[in-house]
Enzyme design. Sequence first.
Site, mmCIF file in Angstrom:
data_model
loop_
_atom_site.group_PDB
_atom_site.id
_atom_site.type_symbol
_atom_site.label_atom_id
_atom_site.label_comp_id
_atom_site.label_asym_id
_atom_site.label_seq_id
_atom_site.Cartn_x
_atom_site.Cartn_y
_atom_site.Cartn_z
ATOM 1 N N LYS A 1 6.288 2.194 8.941
ATOM 2 C CA LYS A 1 6.311 3.714 9.684
ATOM 3 C C LYS A 1 7.514 4.405 9.677
ATOM 4 C CE LYS A 1 2.095 2.982 9.142
ATOM 5 N NZ LYS A 1 1.138 3.500 8.134
ATOM 6 N N SER B 1 -2.330 8.153 6.170
ATOM 7 C CA SER B 1 -1.123 6.885 6.588
ATOM 8 C C SER B 1 -2.306 6.888 7.750
ATOM 9 C CB SER B 1 0.108 7.201 6.729
ATOM 10 O OG SER B 1 0.314 6.054 7.387
ATOM 11 N N SER C 1 0.699 -0.994 -0.014
ATOM 12 C CA SER C 1 0.063 -0.340 0.004
ATOM 13 C C SER C 1 0.711 1.351 -0.192
ATOM 14 C CB SER C 1 -0.569 0.189 1.410
ATOM 15 O OG SER C 1 -0.461 -0.249 2.578
ATOM 16 N N SER D 1 0.441 4.042 1.736
ATOM 17 C CA SER D 1 1.479 4.516 3.543
ATOM 18 C C SER D 1 2.651 5.397 3.186
ATOM 19 C CB SER D 1 0.699 4.330 4.432
ATOM 20 O OG SER D 1 1.394 3.359 5.049
#
Length: 304
Positions: free
Chosen positions: A165, A269, A108, A110
């Site tokens: 992240k 996100s 994805s 993010s």
Amino acid sequence: MNLQPILGNFALILFVLMVITGVIWCLDVFVLAKQRRRAADAALREYDARNAKLQAEGIKPDTSKRAEIEQGILRQPVWIEYSGSFFPVIALVFVLRSFLWEPFKIPSSSMVPTLLVGDFILVNKYAYGIRLPIVNQKIIEIGDPQRGDVMVFKYPKDMSQDYIKRVVGVPGDKITYENKRLTVNGKPVEYTPLDDYLDDQHPIYHKQFMENLAGVPHRILNTDNKRTLDLGAVENFPHREACEYTYDKFTCIVPEGNYFMMGDNRDNSADSRYWGFVPDKNIVGKAIVVWMNFGNPKRIGGIQ
């Protein structure tokens, strides 16, 4: 961003396969092989005695079958042969995956523009300490996550999922995000405007900036038509009382043993702003390199 493991979905699968093939290999080396050897020796003694008897009777014995008889008895059954062949391979993969490096695929957006959909990344499993596989218990201290690191961790809401992240806050940090700009411990983070970024997944342009977080420059994206924070998406999470929220600002003090994570695609996100802090026990490792993207080979290289 829920990462997709490359080498199976769970370390448990590799562990079970390693144990099964390892037990069979050990059983063969220490028990079954010796039994076959004794059976072969007994068969050869019987064969030699029979030939000696024939020779004593003046009949020339046929000794050409001796080696064939021995090899036939000593030959491993197919299931043992395959287990013995696979065991060292499975064990090597398990060790590499559990203690050194683990590959993932980015599914994805993010972490765009740092990581794109389809990137295959390699994660350093020992950068933040040696951990026991499956239980993820740290047994040897090596280092701690630093601001600016791109880190893989177990999603606090579902430990079966791996997320990726950027580390924005470490234990004790005061993190403020206001008007889409970060302040860490009262010091505003530096931002340099860049050309707008065209999202390949969605044909729209995003505002792009170079963010310098603790000496780690990296690109981030903002979307004009989105608010700084979607308060309706903020969940209850451990240490929620350490954060203060308004529509255009939030402030969090990172608790001991926890980390504050954000995606580089800031307005697209779901991260610590919404589901909370990442405990140290959830850490998987540090993302270090993009080793393949079949749709864009130029993506290969280090992660900043």
